[in-house]
Every structure is written in C-alpha cells, then in structure tokens.
Design a protein around this motif. Structure first.
Motif, mmCIF file in Angstrom:
data_model
loop_
_atom_site.group_PDB
_atom_site.id
_atom_site.type_symbol
_atom_site.label_atom_id
_atom_site.label_comp_id
_atom_site.label_asym_id
_atom_site.label_seq_id
_atom_site.Cartn_x
_atom_site.Cartn_y
_atom_site.Cartn_z
ATOM 1 N N THR A 107 0.829 -1.233 0.067
ATOM 2 C CA THR A 107 -0.196 -0.122 -0.109
ATOM 3 C C THR A 107 0.976 1.037 -0.014
ATOM 4 O OG1 THR A 107 0.039 0.092 2.450
ATOM 5 C CG2 THR A 107 -1.843 -1.242 1.380
ATOM 6 N N LEU A 108 0.190 2.431 -0.091
ATOM 7 C CA LEU A 108 0.770 3.578 -0.169
ATOM 8 C C LEU A 108 1.518 3.939 1.157
ATOM 9 C CD1 LEU A 108 1.709 6.357 -1.532
ATOM 10 C CD2 LEU A 108 -0.457 7.236 -1.073
ATOM 11 N N GLU A 109 0.878 3.640 2.274
ATOM 12 C CA GLU A 109 1.352 3.964 3.672
ATOM 13 C C GLU A 109 2.759 2.914 3.754
ATOM 14 O OE1 GLU A 109 -1.698 3.444 3.034
ATOM 15 O OE2 GLU A 109 -2.792 5.297 3.448
ATOM 16 N N LYS A 134 4.483 1.723 1.706
ATOM 17 C CA LYS A 134 5.499 2.201 0.770
ATOM 18 C C LYS A 134 6.388 3.470 1.401
ATOM 19 C CE LYS A 134 6.629 3.540 -4.065
ATOM 20 N NZ LYS A 134 6.146 3.654 -5.411
ATOM 21 N N LEU A 135 5.623 4.295 1.846
ATOM 22 C CA LEU A 135 6.376 5.515 2.502
ATOM 23 C C LEU A 135 7.146 5.080 3.552
ATOM 24 C CD1 LEU A 135 3.328 8.055 2.155
ATOM 25 C CD2 LEU A 135 5.258 8.271 0.938
#
Length: 299
Positions: free
Chosen positions: A253-255, A257-258
């Motif tokens: 997910t984007l979270e 990945k960050l």
C-alpha cells in the motif's frame, strides 16, 4: 378487336416478310427482362394488351409498308403482316404503324450500309440502339411455337438504308454536328467509369500541411504476454547502493511504501559520507556540535 381475314393458323412456318418504314421506337441491342419486363408487362395489361411474359426485343416503325415479293400475288404471310398495321390515334401523322415484340434470347442482326459505298451492307457491332427516324426494313420470320398450332413472328434482321445514327440519352445527334461542320470519325461512345474496389492497403490521407499519411487502420486486440519470473539481483558492488525492491513491494500500500522508503533513507543518508555519523561529544564539553567520524580536526 380488329377482324383479320388471315389468321395465324393459316400461315406457314419458315417464311420471310419484309416491311419498311421509319424507326419510331426500338430496343434491339439488349433484351427486355427482369424488372424492366415486369414494368413493361404491367403497362400492356393496363392498356388492355396481352403481357409478353418472356425476355424479348421490341420495335415500332411508322409509315410502314410491306415489301411484297409479287404485288399482284401477295403471300398469306405478307397479307398477315399487312393487316396488322395500325393507325395511332394520338399521332395520325405517322401513318400506318407496325410493332413487333420478338421473344427469345437472340438479338436481331442489324445491317448498315458499308462505308465502301458499293451498295453492300455490314453487320453493326456497335452495341448501340438505333436512333428514331432512320429508314429501315424489318425482316420477319414465321415460326411455330411449341404446344401451339398457330404460327408466330420473330424479328430476324433490321436493315438500315442510310448512314446509321444512334440513340443517345441527353446526347447530340451526329447529323446536327455535321450540319455545323463537325464530322466525327466513327461513333462516340459514353465513357464508363469503373469503380475501384476497396483497397486492402492503407490509403494516404491528405492533411492541411500537404503531407500524406496512411489512414488509421483497425488495431488488433492486445496479446497477453506472461510476466517474466523475478530474477535475483547480484549483490551491489558499490558501497551504499540501495537494495533491490522485492517483488512483494509491487503489491504494498501507499502507507507501507512511504514507511519503507523513510526507513531506507534513514539508514542510507550518511552511508559513504566523508563526514560520517556522530561518534561522541565535541571539544566544547557537549555544548558544541557532536564530533563526526571520518576526517576530523583536533585543534
């Protein structure tokens, strides 16, 4: 209905009759068939006449006169044709008319004066319809139809007694041209334009800048290509090179990945630096900046 003295049952088959006149109307270069035949038969029925019902040619001449082989002793066949001339109520000035619808799949032979001017005739092979007003002789032949006792008449030949002219829808009569000093060599024919079939290759399309490009063509459906299997990367040879992103990261997910990127950044931001990370307090007893590993200055 007209009363005739000579009936169709009295004439013999295989006899010829010649009748001469001015060409009024004719369809001789092709057969009347198909939809045209249906329409023609309907008109005849509407006018109280018998429909033809079969492909045929047709001709009508005006000022018709039978050419008797012996005027003092006309044959039954000549009398039969003579009696079947008629006057036109709408055009009495045309004198005696004669019409024949010739059944069958054979077109009549059309004979025209030879250009040699020796009194002989050539067969007209132009494939065009003769023009109205020509001086012609119709050569008729008697025959016996199948399953009928009465005899019939067929149109065998059309003899043209002058320089032929041809019917042209919307065209110009050659005689009118000749009257103005315009003499044609031969007979002009309409130019037929053949429609080109649909091209199987791209057709150039002109655009405003004058260039030409192939017209857009239909594209085929995309072909599914199997994704290659993940390949294990060799260890990085340069110090501090980032580790390869695992295949599972493609689904994170984007979270996630960050968070992963921040962690990698924190661990790698000072790697390979000429200064390095802090290793202890500076010479100002903790009040100054921390001392760095690597190149230092001990003043």
């Amino acid at each position: 209905m007209a009363n005739y003295s000579i009936s169709a049952g009295r004439i013999a088959e295989g006899k010829n009759v010649f009748i001469r006149g001015k060409l009024g109307f004719a369809v001789l270069a092709r057969l009347i068939e198909g939809a045209e035949l249906v329409a023609s038969d309907q008109r005849k029925t509407n006018n109280g006449m018998n429909p033809i019902g079969r492909p045929h040619t047709t001709v009508t001449i005006t000022h018709a006169e039978v050419q008797f082989a012996d005027p003092n002793n006309p044959t039954l066949e000549e009398q039969f044709v003579f009696e079947r001339r008629y006057d036109s109520p709408k055009r009495p000035e045309t004198g005696s008319n004669y019409s024949i619808d010739s059944k069958g799949s054979t077109l009549p032979v059309i004979l025209i004066p030879s250009p040699k001017g020796d009194g002989t005739y050539d067969q007209d092979e132009s494939g065009q319809e003769l023009a109205q007003g020509l001086d012609v002789t119709l050569v008729l032949r008697t025959y016996k139809p199948k399953n009928f006792n009465n005899r019939g008449l067929a149109l065998e030949q059309v003899v043209v007694h002058e320089t032929p002219r041809y019917y042209s829808a919307g065209g110009i009569d050659q005689a009118e041209l000749a009257a103005r000093g315009i003499v044609l060599n031969g007979t002009p024919r309409p130019v037929q334009v053949a429609l080109a079939p649909a091209a199987a290759v791209p057709v150039a399309t002109e655009v405003e800048d004058g260039l030409s490009f192939p017209a857009p063509q239909p594209t085929s459906a995309p072909v599914a290509v199997a994704a290659p299997a993940p390949v294990q990367s060799a260890p990085a040879t340069a110090a501090g090179a980032p580790a390869p992103v695992p295949a599972s990261a493609q689904q994170e997910t984007l979270e996630q990945k960050l968070a992963r990127l921040e962690s990698e950044n924190a661990s790698l931001k000072d790697a390979g630096s000429a200064v390095g990370s802090p290793v202890g307090p500076g010479p100002w007893d903790g009040s100054g900046p921390a001392q760095q590993a690597g190149i230092t200055y001990q003043g």
